[in-house]
Design a protein around this motif. Structure first.
Motif, PDB file in Angstrom:
ATOM      1  N   ILE A  16      -8.300  26.341 -16.112  1.00 15.88           N
ATOM      2  CA  ILE A  16      -7.223  26.867 -15.622  1.00 15.88           C
ATOM      3  C   ILE A  16      -7.404  27.263 -14.286  1.00 15.88           C
ATOM      4  O   ILE A  16      -8.362  28.045 -13.818  1.00 15.88           O
ATOM      5  CB  ILE A  16      -6.685  28.131 -16.301  1.00 15.88           C
ATOM      6  CG1 ILE A  16      -6.395  27.738 -17.830  1.00 15.88           C
ATOM      7  CG2 ILE A  16      -5.402  28.574 -15.587  1.00 15.88           C
ATOM      8  CD1 ILE A  16      -6.139  28.894 -18.650  1.00 15.88           C
ATOM      9  N   PRO A  17      -6.410  26.633 -12.983  1.00 24.77           N
ATOM     10  CA  PRO A  17      -6.828  27.067 -11.934  1.00 24.77           C
ATOM     11  C   PRO A  17      -6.280  28.472 -11.477  1.00 24.77           C
ATOM     12  O   PRO A  17      -5.608  29.265 -12.240  1.00 24.77           O
ATOM     13  CB  PRO A  17      -5.763  26.234 -11.150  1.00 24.77           C
ATOM     14  CG  PRO A  17      -4.952  25.588 -11.999  1.00 24.77           C
ATOM     15  CD  PRO A  17      -5.449  25.677 -13.553  1.00 24.77           C
ATOM     16  N   LEU A  18      -6.931  29.180 -10.471  1.00 25.74           N
ATOM     17  CA  LEU A  18      -6.655  30.624 -10.172  1.00 25.74           C
ATOM     18  C   LEU A  18      -5.093  30.790  -9.976  1.00 25.74           C
ATOM     19  O   LEU A  18      -4.526  31.919 -10.498  1.00 25.74           O
ATOM     20  CB  LEU A  18      -7.184  30.897  -8.765  1.00 25.74           C
ATOM     21  CG  LEU A  18      -7.351  32.189  -8.390  1.00 25.74           C
ATOM     22  CD1 LEU A  18      -7.700  33.355  -9.306  1.00 25.74           C
ATOM     23  CD2 LEU A  18      -7.957  32.260  -6.764  1.00 25.74           C
ATOM     24  N   TRP A  19      -4.123  30.035  -9.281  1.00 26.25           N
ATOM     25  CA  TRP A  19      -2.777  30.302  -9.188  1.00 26.25           C
ATOM     26  C   TRP A  19      -2.348  30.276 -10.633  1.00 26.25           C
ATOM     27  O   TRP A  19      -1.418  30.918 -10.712  1.00 26.25           O
ATOM     28  CB  TRP A  19      -2.330  29.087  -8.220  1.00 26.25           C
ATOM     29  CG  TRP A  19      -2.352  27.758  -8.628  1.00 26.25           C
ATOM     30  CD1 TRP A  19      -3.379  26.787  -8.495  1.00 26.25           C
ATOM     31  CD2 TRP A  19      -1.424  27.049  -9.790  1.00 26.25           C
ATOM     32  NE1 TRP A  19      -3.012  25.571  -9.337  1.00 26.25           N
ATOM     33  CE2 TRP A  19      -1.791  25.675 -10.328  1.00 26.25           C
ATOM     34  CE3 TRP A  19      -0.161  27.570 -10.399  1.00 26.25           C
ATOM     35  CZ2 TRP A  19      -1.158  25.151 -10.820  1.00 26.25           C
ATOM     36  CZ3 TRP A  19       0.662  26.826 -11.153  1.00 26.25           C
ATOM     37  CH2 TRP A  19       0.006  25.570 -11.624  1.00 26.25           C
ATOM     38  N   GLY A  20      -2.797  29.601 -11.496  1.00 25.57           N
ATOM     39  CA  GLY A  20      -2.388  29.546 -13.029  1.00 25.57           C
ATOM     40  C   GLY A  20      -2.505  31.107 -13.447  1.00 25.57           C
ATOM     41  O   GLY A  20      -1.321  31.604 -14.228  1.00 25.57           O
ATOM     42  N   LEU A  21      -3.815  31.674 -13.299  1.00 31.82           N
ATOM     43  CA  LEU A  21      -4.237  32.895 -13.987  1.00 31.82           C
ATOM     44  C   LEU A  21      -3.334  33.758 -13.100  1.00 31.82           C
ATOM     45  O   LEU A  21      -2.598  34.640 -13.600  1.00 31.82           O
ATOM     46  CB  LEU A  21      -5.575  33.123 -13.594  1.00 31.82           C
ATOM     47  CG  LEU A  21      -6.515  32.299 -14.642  1.00 31.82           C
ATOM     48  CD1 LEU A  21      -7.771  32.717 -14.213  1.00 31.82           C
ATOM     49  CD2 LEU A  21      -6.224  32.742 -15.929  1.00 31.82           C
ATOM     50  N   ILE A  22      -3.128  33.833 -11.982  1.00 29.88           N
ATOM     51  CA  ILE A  22      -2.075  34.799 -11.095  1.00 29.88           C
ATOM     52  C   ILE A  22      -0.829  34.568 -11.534  1.00 29.88           C
ATOM     53  O   ILE A  22      -0.149  35.608 -11.713  1.00 29.88           O
ATOM     54  CB  ILE A  22      -2.315  34.516  -9.605  1.00 29.88           C
ATOM     55  CG1 ILE A  22      -3.671  34.790  -8.988  1.00 29.88           C
ATOM     56  CG2 ILE A  22      -1.192  35.363  -8.845  1.00 29.88           C
ATOM     57  CD1 ILE A  22      -3.975  34.392  -7.693  1.00 29.88           C
ATOM     58  N   THR A  23      -0.396  33.445 -11.769  1.00 29.92           N
ATOM     59  CA  THR A  23       1.146  33.235 -12.340  1.00 29.92           C
ATOM     60  C   THR A  23       1.174  33.810 -13.799  1.00 29.92           C
ATOM     61  O   THR A  23       2.336  34.570 -14.003  1.00 29.92           O
ATOM     62  CB  THR A  23       1.511  31.644 -12.197  1.00 29.92           C
ATOM     63  OG1 THR A  23       1.289  31.284 -10.958  1.00 29.92           O
ATOM     64  CG2 THR A  23       2.776  31.563 -12.700  1.00 29.92           C
ATOM     65  N   ALA A  25      -0.646  36.280 -14.896  1.00 28.08           N
ATOM     66  CA  ALA A  25      -0.694  37.675 -14.722  1.00 28.08           C
ATOM     67  C   ALA A  25       0.756  38.286 -14.308  1.00 28.08           C
ATOM     68  O   ALA A  25       1.065  39.552 -14.872  1.00 28.08           O
ATOM     69  CB  ALA A  25      -1.635  38.351 -13.883  1.00 28.08           C
ATOM     70  N   ILE A  26       1.381  37.757 -13.230  1.00 27.01           N
ATOM     71  CA  ILE A  26       2.614  38.243 -12.765  1.00 27.01           C
ATOM     72  C   ILE A  26       3.658  38.056 -13.629  1.00 27.01           C
ATOM     73  O   ILE A  26       4.512  38.985 -13.931  1.00 27.01           O
ATOM     74  CB  ILE A  26       3.033  37.613 -11.564  1.00 27.01           C
ATOM     75  CG1 ILE A  26       1.992  37.890 -10.348  1.00 27.01           C
ATOM     76  CG2 ILE A  26       4.505  37.716 -11.095  1.00 27.01           C
ATOM     77  CD1 ILE A  26       2.241  36.847  -9.068  1.00 27.01           C
ATOM     78  N   GLY A  27       3.495  37.287 -14.639  1.00 28.05           N
ATOM     79  CA  GLY A  27       4.670  36.942 -15.694  1.00 28.05           C
ATOM     80  C   GLY A  27       4.445  37.990 -16.664  1.00 28.05           C
ATOM     81  O   GLY A  27       5.611  38.456 -17.040  1.00 28.05           O
ATOM     82  N   LEU A  28       3.251  38.477 -17.084  1.00 18.56           N
ATOM     83  CA  LEU A  28       2.823  39.380 -18.037  1.00 18.56           C
ATOM     84  C   LEU A  28       3.541  40.614 -17.488  1.00 18.56           C
ATOM     85  O   LEU A  28       3.964  41.787 -18.113  1.00 18.56           O
ATOM     86  CB  LEU A  28       1.623  39.513 -18.599  1.00 18.56           C
ATOM     87  CG  LEU A  28       1.065  38.323 -19.366  1.00 18.56           C
ATOM     88  CD1 LEU A  28      -0.395  38.310 -19.550  1.00 18.56           C
ATOM     89  CD2 LEU A  28       1.908  38.261 -20.633  1.00 18.56           C
ATOM     90  N   LEU A  29       3.093  40.872 -16.278  1.00 19.62           N
ATOM     91  CA  LEU A  29       3.368  42.240 -15.506  1.00 19.62           C
ATOM     92  C   LEU A  29       5.123  42.162 -15.538  1.00 19.62           C
ATOM     93  O   LEU A  29       5.608  43.313 -15.903  1.00 19.62           O
ATOM     94  CB  LEU A  29       2.931  42.464 -14.371  1.00 19.62           C
ATOM     95  CG  LEU A  29       1.568  42.639 -14.240  1.00 19.62           C
ATOM     96  CD1 LEU A  29       1.213  42.603 -12.583  1.00 19.62           C
ATOM     97  CD2 LEU A  29       1.276  44.044 -14.635  1.00 19.62           C
ATOM     98  N   VAL A  30       5.876  41.068 -15.107  1.00 19.01           N
ATOM     99  CA  VAL A  30       7.464  41.285 -15.125  1.00 19.01           C
ATOM    100  C   VAL A  30       7.750  41.593 -16.461  1.00 19.01           C
ATOM    101  O   VAL A  30       8.683  42.253 -16.738  1.00 19.01           O
ATOM    102  CB  VAL A  30       7.776  39.993 -14.686  1.00 19.01           C
ATOM    103  CG1 VAL A  30       9.345  39.899 -14.726  1.00 19.01           C
ATOM    104  CG2 VAL A  30       7.678  39.964 -13.053  1.00 19.01           C
ATOM    105  N   GLN A  31       7.289  40.897 -17.497  1.00 18.64           N
ATOM    106  CA  GLN A  31       7.815  41.241 -19.068  1.00 18.64           C
ATOM    107  C   GLN A  31       7.605  42.471 -19.517  1.00 18.64           C
ATOM    108  O   GLN A  31       8.407  43.064 -20.099  1.00 18.64           O
ATOM    109  CB  GLN A  31       6.957  40.166 -19.835  1.00 18.64           C
ATOM    110  CG  GLN A  31       7.545  38.757 -19.975  1.00 18.64           C
ATOM    111  CD  GLN A  31       7.172  37.955 -20.773  1.00 18.64           C
ATOM    112  OE1 GLN A  31       6.104  38.112 -21.394  1.00 18.64           O
ATOM    113  NE2 GLN A  31       7.827  36.559 -21.006  1.00 18.64           N
TER     114      GLN A  31
END
Length: 91
Positions: A16-23, A25-31
């Motif tokens: 998994i690329p770094l931008w995928g992990l960041i995305t 993490a951001i999605g989980l934070l928003v949820q």
């Protein structure tokens, strides 16, 4: 020993690329934030409904008392009417 060519064909390489992990993490934070906000709104609604229920309980208690008074008045009026009709019959 763990030669990639020896892996079974059904094994999936999970790079998994770094931008995928960041995305992710951001999605989980928003949820999570959405869930907290939703929970706070539900708490407000529950409190409002509890207040209304308490007010209705007081009103229903008052109505029950008035109903009992009305029944006793009807009983009294019926007794008075029966006495009056008895007196009219005697005349």
């Amino acid at each position: 020993m763990s030669d990639p060519s020896n892996r079974p064909a059904s094994w999936i390489d999970l790079k998994i690329p770094l931008w995928g992990l960041i995305t992710l993490a951001i999605g989980l934070l928003v949820q999570t934030a959405s869930l907290v906000i939703w929970g706070a709104k539900m708490d407000q609604r529950v409190q409002m409904l509890e207040q209304r229920t308490n007010q209705m309980a007081e009103v229903s208690e008052t109505v029950a008392r008035m109903d009992e008074r009305t029944l006793s008045l009807v009983t009294s009026v019926n007794r008075i009417e029966s006495r009056l009709s008895e007196q009219e019959m005697r005349r």
